[in-house]
Scaffold this motif. Structure first.
Motif, mmCIF file in Angstrom:
data_model
loop_
_atom_site.group_PDB
_atom_site.id
_atom_site.type_symbol
_atom_site.label_atom_id
_atom_site.label_comp_id
_atom_site.label_asym_id
_atom_site.label_seq_id
_atom_site.Cartn_x
_atom_site.Cartn_y
_atom_site.Cartn_z
ATOM 1 N N UNK A 178 2.692 6.426 -5.997
ATOM 2 C CA UNK A 178 2.717 5.728 -5.111
ATOM 3 C C UNK A 178 3.180 6.300 -3.936
ATOM 4 N N UNK A 179 2.136 6.167 -2.849
ATOM 5 C CA UNK A 179 2.471 6.831 -0.967
ATOM 6 C C UNK A 179 3.831 5.832 -1.062
ATOM 7 N N UNK A 180 4.409 7.281 -0.545
ATOM 8 C CA UNK A 180 6.289 7.057 -0.883
ATOM 9 C C UNK A 180 6.776 7.792 0.691
ATOM 10 N N UNK A 181 7.024 7.540 2.263
ATOM 11 C CA UNK A 181 7.781 8.355 2.768
ATOM 12 C C UNK A 181 9.376 7.662 3.120
ATOM 13 N N UNK A 182 10.368 9.442 2.519
ATOM 14 C CA UNK A 182 11.421 9.363 2.638
ATOM 15 C C UNK A 182 11.891 9.048 4.673
ATOM 16 N N UNK A 183 12.274 7.657 4.913
ATOM 17 C CA UNK A 183 13.060 8.287 6.220
ATOM 18 C C UNK A 183 13.832 8.076 6.578
ATOM 19 N N UNK A 184 14.744 9.022 7.464
ATOM 20 C CA UNK A 184 16.359 9.468 7.749
ATOM 21 C C UNK A 184 16.845 10.287 6.783
ATOM 22 N N UNK A 185 16.858 9.425 5.240
ATOM 23 C CA UNK A 185 17.595 10.441 4.724
ATOM 24 C C UNK A 185 17.134 10.685 3.572
ATOM 25 N N UNK A 186 17.393 11.518 2.201
ATOM 26 C CA UNK A 186 15.473 12.090 1.129
ATOM 27 C C UNK A 186 16.694 11.767 0.275
ATOM 28 N N UNK A 187 15.883 13.099 -1.146
ATOM 29 C CA UNK A 187 16.023 13.071 -2.422
ATOM 30 C C UNK A 187 16.034 14.276 -2.322
ATOM 31 N N UNK A 195 1.614 -1.839 0.378
ATOM 32 C CA UNK A 195 0.049 -0.164 0.342
ATOM 33 C C UNK A 195 1.189 1.507 0.303
ATOM 34 N N UNK A 196 2.344 1.446 0.446
ATOM 35 C CA UNK A 196 3.120 2.087 0.948
ATOM 36 C C UNK A 196 4.423 2.157 0.903
ATOM 37 N N UNK A 197 5.520 2.494 0.234
ATOM 38 C CA UNK A 197 7.093 2.932 0.906
ATOM 39 C C UNK A 197 7.446 3.596 1.757
ATOM 40 N N UNK A 198 8.356 2.914 2.643
ATOM 41 C CA UNK A 198 9.242 3.822 3.030
ATOM 42 C C UNK A 198 10.911 3.892 3.016
ATOM 43 N N UNK A 199 11.168 4.334 2.770
ATOM 44 C CA UNK A 199 12.580 4.235 1.996
ATOM 45 C C UNK A 199 13.787 5.366 2.527
ATOM 46 N N UNK A 233 14.371 17.836 -3.768
ATOM 47 C CA UNK A 233 13.656 18.501 -5.180
ATOM 48 C C UNK A 233 12.914 17.449 -4.850
ATOM 49 N N UNK A 234 12.599 16.026 -5.032
ATOM 50 C CA UNK A 234 11.380 15.322 -5.050
ATOM 51 C C UNK A 234 10.311 15.315 -3.757
ATOM 52 N N UNK A 235 9.192 15.527 -4.354
ATOM 53 C CA UNK A 235 8.217 15.839 -3.368
ATOM 54 C C UNK A 235 7.348 14.870 -2.357
ATOM 55 N N UNK A 236 8.714 14.511 -1.632
ATOM 56 C CA UNK A 236 8.205 13.299 -0.612
ATOM 57 C C UNK A 236 8.065 13.920 0.921
ATOM 58 N N UNK A 237 6.829 12.996 1.953
ATOM 59 C CA UNK A 237 7.522 13.897 3.022
ATOM 60 C C UNK A 237 8.686 13.267 3.178
ATOM 61 N N UNK A 238 9.403 14.394 4.739
ATOM 62 C CA UNK A 238 10.277 13.820 4.390
ATOM 63 C C UNK A 238 10.600 13.449 6.308
ATOM 64 N N UNK A 239 11.129 12.567 7.292
ATOM 65 C CA UNK A 239 10.727 11.801 8.434
ATOM 66 C C UNK A 239 12.580 12.024 8.575
ATOM 67 N N UNK A 270 8.014 5.259 14.582
ATOM 68 C CA UNK A 270 6.792 5.404 14.173
ATOM 69 C C UNK A 270 6.375 6.693 13.425
ATOM 70 N N UNK A 271 7.198 7.772 13.485
ATOM 71 C CA UNK A 271 6.190 8.842 12.786
ATOM 72 C C UNK A 271 6.336 8.557 10.612
ATOM 73 N N UNK A 272 7.341 8.041 10.934
ATOM 74 C CA UNK A 272 7.394 7.691 9.224
ATOM 75 C C UNK A 272 6.243 6.895 8.445
ATOM 76 N N UNK A 273 6.100 6.267 9.673
ATOM 77 C CA UNK A 273 4.648 4.815 9.758
ATOM 78 C C UNK A 273 3.363 6.094 9.869
ATOM 79 N N UNK A 274 2.811 6.766 10.061
ATOM 80 C CA UNK A 274 2.306 7.822 11.145
ATOM 81 C C UNK A 274 2.167 8.193 9.618
ATOM 82 N N UNK A 275 3.195 8.963 8.837
ATOM 83 C CA UNK A 275 2.926 10.010 7.425
ATOM 84 C C UNK A 275 2.464 9.195 6.545
ATOM 85 N N UNK A 276 3.043 8.192 6.501
ATOM 86 C CA UNK A 276 2.262 7.425 5.364
ATOM 87 C C UNK A 276 1.579 6.748 4.916
ATOM 88 N N UNK A 277 1.015 6.343 6.603
ATOM 89 C CA UNK A 277 -0.418 5.767 6.161
ATOM 90 C C UNK A 277 -1.473 7.114 6.213
#
Length: 353
Positions: free
Chosen positions: A139-148, A117-121, A150-156, A297-304
Motif C-alpha cells: 500500500x503506498x504510504x508516507x509517514x508525516x510528523x511521526x514515524x515508525x 490510492x495511498x495513505x498518509x499517517x 525500522x519500517x521502510x516508508x518515506x517520512x516527512x 505539502x511535502x508529504x502529499x508530493x512524496x505520496x503522489x
C-alpha cells in the motif's frame, strides 16, 4: 478471526460466491445471498482491508490519519494536505485517531476499504499489525510528523533538536536553571525525541534533568494541567516548564492560573508547536514553530510520487524558536517617532542654555 473460506463453508457455497455477494454482484441467487450474509453475521467476518486495497485502478483519493483533529498543529497540517492534494488532482478523506491506537487502526482499515490510492499517517504508537501488513502488502504510504522506526516508508518530518538547543540557551541566558518538561507519549517518536533533545541541550549547559522534572503527558491539555500541578507541588518546583506540544502548554497555563499564580512571575512556560493563539495569551508564549504547511505539502508530493511510480524521498525540515514573553523576557521598548522639523521641542527636550 474468520476467513472468507470459513464463510463459504458455513454458507455451503464457493469462495467465489461469497466474494460476489460481498461485492454486490447481481449473478447470485437470493437464497445463496441470504445464506452468505447470515454466515458473515454469525462469524463476525470482516473482509481483509489490506488485500482489498491492492488493485490496478485508481480513485484519485488519498487517506489521511491524523493524531488529533482538535490540535491546531494537525488542523493546519490537514489543511495543507488537502490543498496540495487538490492541486495535484486528488481528494482527501480524513480520519481522526484522537491519540488512540485503536481509532487509528479503525480509520486505516476503513480508508483501505474505500479503495484509496495511498495513505498518509501520523502514527499514534510504535506500529500496529494492520499498518505493518499494509506496508508489506505494498500500500503506498508516507509517514508525516511521526514515524515508525525500522519500517521502510518515506517520512516527512521536522527536526526540532536545533530549536530546542536554542530554547535552552535562551532560558539559561535569562538566568533559569531549574527546567522541567511535559513529555509526550514515549511510544511516539516525537514524544521520545523531544525529551532527549531537551536533556542533551541541558547537558551542554551543565544542567541535569532529574526524573522529578520529567512529567509524562499524552499531547492533550488535561495531561499538561495534571503534570504542571505535580511540578508545583514539588518541594523545589521548576522555574520553567517546557511543554512538548501546544495543547499540553495550554493545560499548563490553566494549572498556573487555577492556583492564582502568574506566568512568568511564578513559573515560566515554553512550548513545542507554535499556534496562532499563543500571541493572544497574557503573556504571549515563547514557542518552537514547525513549518507545518510545508510538511503537509511535502508529504502529499512524496505520496503522489509513490502512487504514480516515481521514487519518493524522505524530507526533514528545520524548526525555529519564536521568542515572546512567557519566560521572563523583557517587553520591547516602544519606538518613538522622531520629532518633525517644524515641531516645537517638548518641555523635557527644550534647552536651558
Amino acid at each position: 478471526m474468520a476467513s472468507i473460506k470459513d464463510v463459504a463453508a458455513a454458507a455451503g457455497v464457493s469462495v467465489a460466491t461469497v466474494s460476489r455477494v460481498l461485492n454486490a454482484h447481481p449473478s447470485v441467487s437470493a437464497d445463496a445471498r441470504a445464506r452468505v450474509l447470515a454466515a458473515v453475521e454469525a462469524l463476525d467476518y470482516r473482509p481483509n482491508a489490506v488485500a482489498r486495497s491492492l488493485r490496478t485502478d485508481q480513485t484519485h483519493t488519498l487517506g489521511l490519519v491524523i493524531s488529533d483533529v482538535l490540535n491546531p498543529y494537525f488542523t493546519e497540517l490537514a489543511r495543507a494536505v488537502e490543498e496540495e492534494a487538490r492541486a495535484l488532482g486528488y481528494s482527501v478523506v480524513i480520519g481522526n485517531a484522537d491519540e488512540r491506537p485503536d481509532l487509528q487502526d479503525h480509520h486505516v482499515r476503513n480508508l483501505l476499504d474505500r479503495r484509496i490510492d495511498g495513505l498518509l499517517v501520523s502514527p499514534t504508537d510504535g506500529g500496529s499489525p494492520l499498518m505493518l501488513d499494509a506496508v508489506r502488502a505494498g500500500t503506498p504510504m508516507v509517514f508525516v510528523d511521526r514515524w515508525i522506526p525500522g519500517v521502510d516508508v518515506p517520512v516527512v518530518r521536522s527536526d526540532g533538536s536545533a530549536a530546542v538547543r536554542d530554547l535552552v540557551a535562551h532560558l539559561c541566558g535569562l538566568g533559569h536553571r531549574r527546567l522541567a518538561i511535559i513529555a509526550g507519549p514515549a511510544a511516539t517518536t516525537t514524544g521520545s525525541e523531544r525529551v532527549e533533545a531537551f536533556r542533551a541541550a541541558l547537558a551542554e549547559h551543565g544542567i541535569p534533568l532529574p526524573d522529578a522534572y520529567i512529567g509524562q503527558g499524552d499531547f492533550q491539555a488535561a495531561s499538561g494541567r495534571r503534570v504542571t500541578e505535580g511540578f508545583l507541588d514539588l518541594p523545589e518546583p521548576p522555574e520553567v516548564v517546557f511543554a512538548a506540544d501546544n495543547l499540553m502548554a495550554l493545560g499548563a497555563l490553566d494549572a498556573v492560573r487555577a492556583r492564582g499564580l502568574r506566568v512568568p512571575d511564578d513559573l515560566a512556560l515554553a512550548a513545542f508547536d507554535d499556534i496562532p493563539w499563543f500571541v493572544h495569551t497574557d503573556p504571549p508564549v515563547t514557542a518552537i514553530a514547525q513549518p507545518t504547511g510545508e510538511l503537509g505539502r511535502a508529504a502529499v508530493r512524496a505520496l503522489v510520487d509513490r502512487i504514480e511510480g516515481r521514487t519518493p524521498t524522505s524530507v526533514t525540515l528545520g524548526a525555529r524558536l519564536v521568542v515572546r514573553r512567557s519566560c521572563g523576557e523583557r517587553a520591547p521598548e516602544p519606538v518613538q517617532a522622531p520629532a518633525s522639523p517644524t515641531q516645537s521641542p517638548s518641555p523635557v527636550q527644550r534647552s536651558t542654555s
